[in-house]
Enzyme design. Structure first.
Site, PDB file in Angstrom:
ATOM      1  N   ASP A 123      35.446  44.885  27.365  1.00  0.00           N
ATOM      2  CA  ASP A 123      35.995  44.020  28.413  1.00  0.00           C
ATOM      3  C   ASP A 123      37.331  43.429  27.967  1.00  0.00           C
ATOM      4  O   ASP A 123      38.341  43.519  28.676  1.00  0.00           O
ATOM      5  CB  ASP A 123      34.977  42.913  28.709  1.00  0.00           C
ATOM      6  N   ARG A 141      46.991  46.697  43.784  1.00  0.00           N
ATOM      7  CA  ARG A 141      46.588  45.697  42.779  1.00  0.00           C
ATOM      8  C   ARG A 141      45.589  46.270  41.778  1.00  0.00           C
ATOM      9  O   ARG A 141      45.189  45.569  40.847  1.00  0.00           O
ATOM     10  CB  ARG A 141      45.960  44.486  43.496  1.00  0.00           C
ATOM     11  N   LYS A 142      45.182  47.508  41.956  1.00  0.00           N
ATOM     12  CA  LYS A 142      44.117  48.062  41.118  1.00  0.00           C
ATOM     13  C   LYS A 142      44.678  48.887  39.960  1.00  0.00           C
ATOM     14  O   LYS A 142      45.418  49.851  40.183  1.00  0.00           O
ATOM     15  CB  LYS A 142      43.174  48.910  41.966  1.00  0.00           C
TER      16      LYS A 142
HETATM   17  C1  LIG Z   1      41.503  33.352  37.912  1.00  0.00           C
HETATM   18  C2  LIG Z   1      42.668  33.000  37.050  1.00  0.00           C
HETATM   19  C3  LIG Z   1      42.718  33.667  35.734  1.00  0.00           C
HETATM   20  C4  LIG Z   1      44.027  33.426  35.048  1.00  0.00           C
HETATM   21  C5  LIG Z   1      44.105  34.105  33.732  1.00  0.00           C
HETATM   22  C6  LIG Z   1      45.518  33.971  33.205  1.00  0.00           C
HETATM   23  C7  LIG Z   1      45.601  34.132  31.736  1.00  0.00           C
HETATM   24  C8  LIG Z   1      45.003  35.394  31.298  1.00  0.00           C
HETATM   25  C9  LIG Z   1      44.935  35.460  29.871  1.00  0.00           C
HETATM   26  C10 LIG Z   1      44.366  36.463  29.262  1.00  0.00           C
HETATM   27  C11 LIG Z   1      43.811  37.693  29.882  1.00  0.00           C
HETATM   28  C12 LIG Z   1      43.462  38.674  28.817  1.00  0.00           C
HETATM   29  C13 LIG Z   1      42.926  39.989  29.321  1.00  0.00           C
HETATM   30  C14 LIG Z   1      41.590  39.843  29.963  1.00  0.00           C
HETATM   31  C15 LIG Z   1      40.533  40.120  28.999  1.00  0.00           C
HETATM   32  C16 LIG Z   1      39.219  39.582  29.460  1.00  0.00           C
HETATM   33  C17 LIG Z   1      38.741  40.278  30.686  1.00  0.00           C
HETATM   34  C18 LIG Z   1      37.808  39.396  31.393  1.00  0.00           C
HETATM   35  O1  LIG Z   1      36.748  39.090  30.883  1.00  0.00           O
HETATM   36  S1  LIG Z   1      38.283  38.834  32.891  1.00  0.00           S
HETATM   37  C19 LIG Z   1      36.879  37.818  33.326  1.00  0.00           C
HETATM   38  C20 LIG Z   1      35.840  38.640  34.074  1.00  0.00           C
HETATM   39  N1  LIG Z   1      36.319  38.895  35.378  1.00  0.00           N
HETATM   40  C21 LIG Z   1      36.129  38.003  36.353  1.00  0.00           C
HETATM   41  O2  LIG Z   1      35.560  36.960  36.173  1.00  0.00           O
HETATM   42  C22 LIG Z   1      36.705  38.402  37.683  1.00  0.00           C
HETATM   43  C23 LIG Z   1      36.038  37.643  38.803  1.00  0.00           C
HETATM   44  N2  LIG Z   1      36.459  38.217  40.072  1.00  0.00           N
HETATM   45  C24 LIG Z   1      37.599  37.804  40.684  1.00  0.00           C
HETATM   46  O3  LIG Z   1      38.316  36.941  40.200  1.00  0.00           O
HETATM   47  C25 LIG Z   1      37.913  38.498  41.995  1.00  0.00           C
HETATM   48  O4  LIG Z   1      36.788  39.121  42.531  1.00  0.00           O
HETATM   49  C26 LIG Z   1      39.055  39.559  41.843  1.00  0.00           C
HETATM   50  C27 LIG Z   1      40.372  38.886  41.362  1.00  0.00           C
HETATM   51  C28 LIG Z   1      38.658  40.657  40.824  1.00  0.00           C
HETATM   52  C29 LIG Z   1      39.303  40.241  43.177  1.00  0.00           C
HETATM   53  O5  LIG Z   1      39.335  39.244  44.179  1.00  0.00           O
HETATM   54  P1  LIG Z   1      40.525  39.140  45.240  1.00  0.00           P
HETATM   55  O6  LIG Z   1      40.033  38.304  46.397  1.00  0.00           O
HETATM   56  O7  LIG Z   1      41.760  38.680  44.544  1.00  0.00           O
HETATM   57  O8  LIG Z   1      40.858  40.617  45.695  1.00  0.00           O
HETATM   58  P2  LIG Z   1      40.001  41.609  46.650  1.00  0.00           P
HETATM   59  O9  LIG Z   1      40.659  41.654  47.981  1.00  0.00           O
HETATM   60  O10 LIG Z   1      38.536  41.293  46.604  1.00  0.00           O
HETATM   61  O11 LIG Z   1      40.195  42.995  45.864  1.00  0.00           O
HETATM   62  C30 LIG Z   1      41.478  43.604  45.769  1.00  0.00           C
HETATM   63  C31 LIG Z   1      41.260  45.093  45.669  1.00  0.00           C
HETATM   64  O12 LIG Z   1      40.459  45.355  44.499  1.00  0.00           O
HETATM   65  C32 LIG Z   1      39.197  45.937  44.887  1.00  0.00           C
HETATM   66  N3  LIG Z   1      38.152  45.357  44.078  1.00  0.00           N
HETATM   67  C33 LIG Z   1      38.036  44.081  43.718  1.00  0.00           C
HETATM   68  N4  LIG Z   1      36.980  43.886  42.959  1.00  0.00           N
HETATM   69  C34 LIG Z   1      36.384  45.084  42.826  1.00  0.00           C
HETATM   70  C35 LIG Z   1      35.239  45.536  42.152  1.00  0.00           C
HETATM   71  N5  LIG Z   1      34.478  44.707  41.424  1.00  0.00           N
HETATM   72  N6  LIG Z   1      34.935  46.846  42.209  1.00  0.00           N
HETATM   73  C36 LIG Z   1      35.700  47.716  42.925  1.00  0.00           C
HETATM   74  N7  LIG Z   1      36.815  47.328  43.594  1.00  0.00           N
HETATM   75  C37 LIG Z   1      37.145  46.034  43.547  1.00  0.00           C
HETATM   76  C38 LIG Z   1      39.037  45.609  46.369  1.00  0.00           C
HETATM   77  O13 LIG Z   1      38.216  46.564  47.011  1.00  0.00           O
HETATM   78  C39 LIG Z   1      40.457  45.644  46.853  1.00  0.00           C
HETATM   79  O14 LIG Z   1      40.832  46.989  46.988  1.00  0.00           O
HETATM   80  P3  LIG Z   1      41.797  47.488  48.197  1.00  0.00           P
HETATM   81  O15 LIG Z   1      43.119  46.770  47.952  1.00  0.00           O
HETATM   82  O16 LIG Z   1      41.147  47.050  49.466  1.00  0.00           O
HETATM   83  O17 LIG Z   1      41.913  48.960  48.030  1.00  0.00           O
END
Ligand SMILES: CCCCCCCC/C=C\CCCCCCCC(=O)SCCNC(=O)CCNC(=O)[C@H](O)C(C)(C)COP(=O)(O)OP(=O)(O)OC[C@H]1O[C@@H](n2cnc3c(N)ncnc32)[C@H](O)[C@@H]1OP(=O)(O)O
Length: 151
Positions: A79, A124-125
């Site tokens: 992850d 965005r993907k």
């Molecule tokens: C929030 C602020 C964070 C700020 C961080 C800044 C500093 C960063 C620093 C350091 C990073 C280091 C690197 C990372 C390392 C660690 C990684 C992790 O552990 S990350 C934590 C675990 N992940 C979550 O907790 C995500 C929780 N989920 C969300 O926040 C949302 O669901 C999100 C952003 C993923 C999507 O939500 P929507 O409302 O912005 O966007 P929608 O419209 O739902 O999706 C956009 C497109 O993506 C697809 N999509 C979204 N989620 C999908 C899924 N789970 N499976 C398949 N497709 C998905 C959709 O079908 C859509 O596709 P179409 O444009 O229609 O083609």
């Protein structure tokens, strides 16, 4: 006292150290935040193709099956490393979906290698593919990581 992980044995000559905190800040504490930790110890590099690569030591406290790493510990490493690989390629993301195939038990107290590749960017993907190996033929796990741009 466990033997110190031998990162140098796996480090390739064309890898350059990668400073994750300077890119994403110091919030990545769960996996890579403690270089002397008892669970994970990670080192990041860019490989000769500029892809992010990590060396990950799995300590005895990552144990799941006797003598081997818990699948969740491998998932945590994948992850972070695959999400960070997207950031390192210029995509500010969070991980939306992480699909892992566990292929082989990973022995505790060993250093494994995570190779990454950004395979596609569609809107965005951002799809990142990763392989967790022993640095040679041994494949512990492989994963597809769908990252979603947040900025
Ligand atoms: C929030 C602020 C964070 C700020 C961080 C800044 C500093 C960063 C620093 C350091 C990073 C280091 C690197 C990372 C390392 C660690 C990684 C992790 O552990 S990350 C934590 C675990 N992940 C979550 O907790 C995500 C929780 N989920 C969300 O926040 C949302 O669901 C999100 C952003 C993923 C999507 O939500 P929507 O409302 O912005 O966007 P929608 O419209 O739902 O999706 C956009 C497109 O993506 C697809 N999509 C979204 N989620 C999908 C899924 N789970 N499976 C398949 N497709 C998905 C959709 O079908 C859509 O596709 P179409 O444009 O229609 O083609």
């Amino acid at each position: 006292m466990a033997p110190l992980p031998d990162f140098e044995a796996l480090r390739k000559t064309d890898w350059t150290p990668f400073d994750a905190p300077s890119l994403v800040g110091k919030s990545l504490r769960f996996v890579s935040g403690d270089p002397q930790g008892k669970r994970f110890r990670l080192r990041y590099f860019r490989d000769g193709k500029n892809d992010l690569v990590a060396l990950a030591w799995f300590g005895e406290e990552t144990e799941g099956p006797p003598g081997h790493a818990h699948g969740g510990s491998m998932a945590a490493v994948l992850d972070e490393v695959l999400g960070l690989a997207a950031w390192a390629a210029g995509h500010p993301i969070v991980v939306g979906n992480l699909n892992i195939h566990f292929r082989k038990l990973l022995p505790l107290e060993s250093v494994a290698q995570v190779d990454t590749e950004v395979v596609s960017v569609k809107g965005r993907k951002v799809l990142v593919r990763g392989r967790l190996t022993d640095g040679k033929e041994g494949l512990y796990a492989e994963a597809d990581c769908l990252c979603i741009r947040i900025l």
